[in-house]
Structure formats: C-alpha cells, structure tokens
Design an enzyme around this catalytic site. Structure first.
Site, PDB file in Angstrom:
ATOM      1  N   ILE A  29       0.784  -1.171  -0.040  1.00 30.10           N
ATOM      2  CA  ILE A  29      -0.020  -0.107   0.235  1.00 30.10           C
ATOM      3  C   ILE A  29       1.076   1.178   0.041  1.00 30.10           C
ATOM      4  O   ILE A  29       1.837   1.378   0.787  1.00 30.10           O
ATOM      5  CB  ILE A  29      -0.756  -0.082   1.192  1.00 30.10           C
ATOM      6  CG1 ILE A  29      -1.938   1.079   1.409  1.00 30.10           C
ATOM      7  CG2 ILE A  29      -0.164  -0.195   2.486  1.00 30.10           C
ATOM      8  CD1 ILE A  29      -2.861   0.688   2.611  1.00 30.10           C
ATOM      9  N   SER A  30       0.704   2.217  -0.764  1.00 30.11           N
ATOM     10  CA  SER A  30       1.554   3.294  -0.937  1.00 30.11           C
ATOM     11  C   SER A  30       1.467   3.997   0.344  1.00 30.11           C
ATOM     12  O   SER A  30       0.662   3.935   1.065  1.00 30.11           O
ATOM     13  CB  SER A  30       1.051   4.225  -2.214  1.00 30.11           C
ATOM     14  OG  SER A  30       1.310   3.490  -3.353  1.00 30.11           O
ATOM     15  N   GLN A  31       2.420   5.183   0.639  1.00 30.72           N
ATOM     16  CA  GLN A  31       2.321   6.076   1.615  1.00 30.72           C
ATOM     17  C   GLN A  31       0.947   6.705   1.467  1.00 30.72           C
ATOM     18  O   GLN A  31       0.451   7.212   0.341  1.00 30.72           O
ATOM     19  CB  GLN A  31       3.518   6.963   1.576  1.00 30.72           C
ATOM     20  CG  GLN A  31       3.785   7.981   0.612  1.00 30.72           C
ATOM     21  CD  GLN A  31       4.492   7.340  -0.605  1.00 30.72           C
ATOM     22  OE1 GLN A  31       4.499   6.183  -0.895  1.00 30.72           O
ATOM     23  NE2 GLN A  31       5.276   8.342  -1.050  1.00 30.72           N
TER      24      GLN A  31
END
Ligand code: SAH
Length: 192
Positions: free
Chosen positions: A41-43
């Site tokens: 999951i991206s930042q």
C-alpha cells in the site's frame, strides 16, 4: 471534488483498519506498507494526492485497478457515484471486499481479474485510477475512458515510474501530463 471534505475524510480514515495486526504501530507513518502477497500500500499522502489528481465528481463512475487492501477505494468512495474495482489476487480482493462492506462503503462493485483489460461491459468510465505500474498505458484503459475523462496511472519500468494524468477531451483527443516520480508494484498482465 470538494477538496476540503476530501481532506477531512482522508484525516479521519484510519489506515490501521487496512493492514495486518502486526504492522498496526506503523499504520500512521507516511510510508508504504506490505499488505501480503508481495504487494504494498503506498504512503497515504501519495494515495491522497492521486485522488486529488483524479478529481472525481459525485455523478462519476470510477474504474479502479488494484483494489489491494481497499484503502484507496475507501478514500474515493464518498466522492463518486460508483467504483468498479478490479484485483488479480483472490485473497486480497476477498478481504478488501469484506473490510469495505463492514466499514459501510456501499457504492463499490468488485471483480477478480486482469485490470489490463479494464471492465468492458461497464465502460466508458469518467475516471480511471491505477494503483500498479505498467510499462505503457494499457490500450484498453484508454479506450474505456469516457470523453472528457481523466485517468491517473504510474507508467514506467520497475522501481521508478512517472505518475501520469491522462485526459481525453470531448473529441477523443488524448493528452498526458507527468506529475512526479513514483515507485509502485508492477501491474501484472495475467490472471491467477
Ligand atoms: N490501492 C491499493 C494498492 C494496492 S498495490 C491499496 O490502497 O491498498 C497494487 C495492487 O494491484 C496489488 O494488490 C496487485 O495485486 C494489484 N494488481 C497488479 N496487477 C494487476 C492487474 N493486472 N489487475 C488487477 N490488479 C492488479
């Protein structure tokens, strides 16, 4: 999109609900986190930025490629009419669907499949958002973008891509703009 209410939703959405028990103490860092099956999951700030770039309207139907944990889906859900979300890993799709239903997000339909091909039966879409990087923009996604539509997609080789905003005008003409450098997991052109 009403940016103020989006930012309120972004701040109130607890990312720890979307990740494993063991990582909960890192949920509020602005960093990517693993979600299992080799995916991340991206930042949160990047997911928020992509949603702002997507700029959905309340009457829009949005195609989302890469459901993953469902975090991006949950950020987007209150700001569009309906989300068509495709994920290729069955376990991720199942747990995201269960989680999003439990959290009360209702305007989402889910499909297990290959996002490279889009969702032909439901096209065209006013907005398309892609959470994994392709070496080039999949042609099916360009085709399935509505006139005056907008797509946000990372494009480029492994580890370093350009985040693109692609627009289709009223005559079907395509334009693209590079927003910034990003590092996404790979958009894989196959089904499991
Ligand atoms: N938006 C997600 C990010 C997940 S990471 C979140 O908020 O958690 C990217 C996801 O894209 C992964 O779950 C991966 O399995 C999925 N993916 C990769 N290639 C795909 C494809 N061709 N079709 C659909 N999903 C794909």
């Amino acid at each position: 999109m009403d940016k103020k209410s989006f930012l309120e939703h972004y701040k109130s959405l607890d990312r720890s609900l979307f990740i494993d028990e063991g990582l909960k103490d890192r949920a509020h860092d602005d960093r990517p986190l693993p979600i299992g099956h080799g995916q991340t999951i991206s930042q949160p700030s990047l997911v928020a930025q992509m949603t702002i770039e997507l700029d959905p309207e309340p009457h829009h139907r949005v195609l989302e490629i890469g459901t993953g944990s469902g975090y991006q889906t949950a950020l987007l859900s209150p700001f569009c009419e309906k989300i068509y979300s495709i994920e290729r890993i069955p376990e991720l799709l199942e747990s995201a669907e269960e989680r999003l239903i439990k959290l009360g997000y209702k305007n989402i339909v889910y499909r297990l499949g290959n996002g490279y091909k889009g969702w032909t039966e439901e096209a065209p879409f006013e907005r398309i958002i892609v959470a994994a990087a392709a070496p080039k923009v999949p042609s099916a996604l360009i085709e399935q973008l509505a006139l005056n539509g907008r797509m946000v997609i990372p494009v480029g080789p492994n580890f370093m891509q350009d985040l693109l905003v692609i627009t289709k005008d009223g005559a079907g003409k395509i334009k693209q703009e590079v927003i910034e450098k990003v590092a996404f997991v790979k958009l894989i052109d196959s089904v499991l």
